[in-house]
Design an enzyme around this catalytic site. Structure first.
Site, PDB file in Angstrom:
ATOM      1  CD  GLU A 116     -55.783-120.352  22.438  1.00  0.00           C
ATOM      2  OE1 GLU A 116     -56.900-119.862  22.197  1.00  0.00           O
ATOM      3  OE2 GLU A 116     -54.739-119.923  21.931  1.00  0.00           O
ATOM      4  CG  ASN A 153     -50.697-125.564  22.176  1.00  0.00           C
ATOM      5  OD1 ASN A 153     -49.526-125.549  22.555  1.00  0.00           O
ATOM      6  ND2 ASN A 153     -51.174-124.729  21.257  1.00  0.00           N
ATOM      7  CG  HIS A 162     -48.125-116.349  21.143  1.00  0.00           C
ATOM      8  ND1 HIS A 162     -47.559-116.396  19.884  1.00  0.00           N
ATOM      9  CD2 HIS A 162     -49.040-117.338  21.186  1.00  0.00           C
ATOM     10  CE1 HIS A 162     -48.130-117.374  19.191  1.00  0.00           C
ATOM     11  NE2 HIS A 162     -49.028-117.971  19.950  1.00  0.00           N
ATOM     12  CD  GLU A 220     -49.684-121.542  19.073  1.00  0.00           C
ATOM     13  OE1 GLU A 220     -50.044-120.351  19.047  1.00  0.00           O
ATOM     14  OE2 GLU A 220     -50.489-122.488  19.169  1.00  0.00           O
ATOM     15  CG  ASP A 276     -45.047-114.869  18.370  1.00  0.00           C
ATOM     16  OD1 ASP A 276     -45.403-114.900  19.564  1.00  0.00           O
ATOM     17  OD2 ASP A 276     -45.854-114.777  17.428  1.00  0.00           O
TER      18      ASP A 276
HETATM   19  C1  XIL Z   1     -53.225-117.641  14.599  1.00  0.00           C
HETATM   20  C2  XIL Z   1     -52.665-117.561  13.192  1.00  0.00           C
HETATM   21  O1  XIL Z   1     -51.289-117.268  13.284  1.00  0.00           O
HETATM   22  C3  XIL Z   1     -53.366-116.491  12.402  1.00  0.00           C
HETATM   23  O2  XIL Z   1     -52.970-116.530  11.042  1.00  0.00           O
HETATM   24  C4  XIL Z   1     -54.878-116.670  12.489  1.00  0.00           C
HETATM   25  O3  XIL Z   1     -55.524-115.599  11.853  1.00  0.00           O
HETATM   26  C5  XIL Z   1     -55.327-116.762  13.925  1.00  0.00           C
HETATM   27  O4  XIL Z   1     -54.621-117.800  14.579  1.00  0.00           O
HETATM   28  N1  XIL Z   1     -52.878-119.445  19.352  1.00  0.00           N
HETATM   29  C6  XIL Z   1     -52.960-120.512  18.503  1.00  0.00           C
HETATM   30  C7  XIL Z   1     -52.740-120.326  17.053  1.00  0.00           C
HETATM   31  O5  XIL Z   1     -53.096-121.664  18.966  1.00  0.00           O
HETATM   32  O6  XIL Z   1     -53.504-121.198  16.275  1.00  0.00           O
HETATM   33  C8  XIL Z   1     -53.028-118.900  16.631  1.00  0.00           C
HETATM   34  O7  XIL Z   1     -52.658-118.758  15.264  1.00  0.00           O
HETATM   35  C9  XIL Z   1     -52.267-117.942  17.510  1.00  0.00           C
HETATM   36  C10 XIL Z   1     -52.688-118.082  18.948  1.00  0.00           C
END
Ligand code: XIL
Length: 447
Positions: free
Chosen positions: A159, A202, A238, A267, A269
């Site tokens: 990020e 990422n 996401h 990641e 979802d």
């Molecule tokens: C999130 C986790 O799922 C949570 O448990 C934590 O509180 C915050 O981080 N981008 C990312 C992940 O790269 O590491 C994040 O994970 C979600 C967004």
């Protein structure tokens, strides 16, 4: 690593013995493509999930994890605040539990993440430039060396770009104190620390073509052209109704792949439920399968009840570990079958869909059910339509409906007995109500 290789060798050896004895399956094991991991593996991909160490004592969590997934990512346990809470003091206990669990089950591990502005302990932000540079390099080196040989891909940098249209770097302590070169330095340090791990950049909101993904694209192109070590780009993915699966998702993955890097969905979802969530998940899987350098998909958690966005029910298993329509559509998009184990070691039946007629207001669909290498005496197939679509008629099957009215579970109507390799079909009419989307098939379960 040693444990994993040993287990694989044992399984291969045992399979060889069984084949020699005329048997094709390990007793009690499911057949090849009725889990996410095995269906993805048959397509040359991994299918993984984020895991939290503190749930590894819960039996339903662990049995779902072990059955369905072939790769894990520590949800929080390998982040900087977890691994180096104070300068030079490294704590790997929780991360090690996840790696140990994965290795004991022959799963792969993604490393997440080495340098990120978030979940960064306070001491890092207070450092001056020179100190920060050596702290960053030391952190990368120590964490990667600890997990050397155990991680297939590391998110080296997470990020680093701003949201919005600017395409600018995010304001972070690394950016502000070290300038643009910090990303390149992080990747060079990472390659030296573990030459065998794949090194990824990422990010999120980079899933379609937009100003942010253009900026990442330009970074990756520049790094590649100058020989800076980078092997992969992670697309967090996401999604929700405000940020749906982009229509150019596949094209975006492909343009990164064309730079000569792997792409991974890291990641995933998707908030929502029912058929629309299922259809969105299927689009993500289809996009990855269409890009040969898309090597795997990780969903961001096993069950809705522990999701970081639990209100959005964004995952494949509900809070009771039941498979959601999204699970079935992912499995089906991966080419797997819905879990009917006929004991013979192959899929009990498989399904395919075709649209047979279309009018302005409706279309007819046909699903063909084909028995595997053994005769079957019944089958169950789910067909999910996208609201406001409605199924108005069916034939050659006996339907039941879920409470939403969008998920039809079809069973035989006199056409359940199929000899090995034989097929039957059922059909239905979908009223479009303005939406022409194709229905999503769950897999076929034979009885
Ligand atoms: C999130 C986790 O799922 C949570 O448990 C934590 O509180 C915050 O981080 N981008 C990312 C992940 O790269 O590491 C994040 O994970 C979600 C967004």
């Amino acid at each position: 690593m040693r444990t994993k290789r040993l287990r694989r060798a044992l399984v291969a050896g045992l399979a060889g013995l069984l084949a020699g004895a005329g048997l094709t399956a390990l007793p009690g094991t499911a057949h090849a493509a009725d889990t996410l991991a095995s269906a993805a593996a048959a397509k040359g991909r991994y299918f993984g999930t984020a895991v939290a160490a503190n749930h590894l004592g819960e039996s339903a969590y662990v049995s779902t994890l072990n059955r369905e997934f072939g790769s894990v990512t520590a949800e929080n346990e390998m982040k900087w605040d977890a691994t180096e809470p104070s300068r030079g003091n490294f704590t790997f206990g929780a991360g090690d539990r996840i790696v140990g669990h994965a290795q004991s089950r022959g799963m792969d591990v993604r490393g997440h993440t080495l340098v990120w502005h978030s979940q960064l302990p306070g001491w890092v932000s207070g450092l001056g430039a020179n100190d920060l540079r050596s702290a960053m390099n030391n952190h990368i080196t120590r964490v990667m060396q600890h997990y050397q040989g155990e991680i297939h891909s590391w998110d080296v940098v997470n990020e680093a770009f701003q949201d919005g249209g600017s395409g600018a770097r995010r304001n972070s302590v690394f950016q502000n104190k070290l300038g643009d070169g910090w990303i390149e330095e992080a990747f060079r340090t990472a390659r030296a620390a573990d030459p065998n791990a794949k090194l990824c950049y990422n990010d999120y909101n980079t899933d379609g073509v937009n100003a942010k993904s253009n900026a990442v694209y330009n970074l990756v192109r520049d790094l590649k052209s100058r020989g800076v070590p980078i092997d992969c780009v992670g697309f967090q993915s996401h999604f929700n109704s405000a940020s749906p699966v982009p229509s150019d998702y596949r094209a975006n993955l492909q343009r990164f792949a064309d730079l000569g890097v792997e792409v991974q969905i890291t990641e995933l979802d998707i908030e929502g439920s029912g058929s629309s969530q299922a259809a969105s998940y299927a689009r993500v899987v289809d996009a990855c399968l269409a890009v040969s350098r898309c090597t795997g998909i990780t969903v961001w958690g096993v069950t809705d009840k522990y999701s970081w966005r639990s209100g959005g029910t964004p995952l494949l298993f509900d809070g009771n570990y039941a498979k959601k329509p999204a699970y079935h559509s992912v499995l089906s998009a991966l080419g797997g079958s819905g879990g009917g184990d006929d004991g013979g070691g192959d899929a009990g039946c498989s399904v395919s869909y075709t649209k047979t007629r279309e009018w302005s207001d409706r279309f007819n669909g046909q699903v063909t059910v084909t028995a595997g290498s053994r005769p079957i005496s019944g089958w169950t197939v789910t067909v999910t339509v996208t609201p406001p679509q409605k199924v108005s008629a069916t034939w050659n099957g006996s339907p039941t409906w879920d409470s939403s009215g969008n998920v039809m579970t079809m069973r035989p109507n006199g056409n359940g007995n199929l000899s090995a390799g034989a097929s039957t079909s059922f059909g239905f009419t979908v009223m479009k109500n303005g939406n022409s989307a194709a229905p999503v098939l769950g897999g076929c379960t034979a009885s």
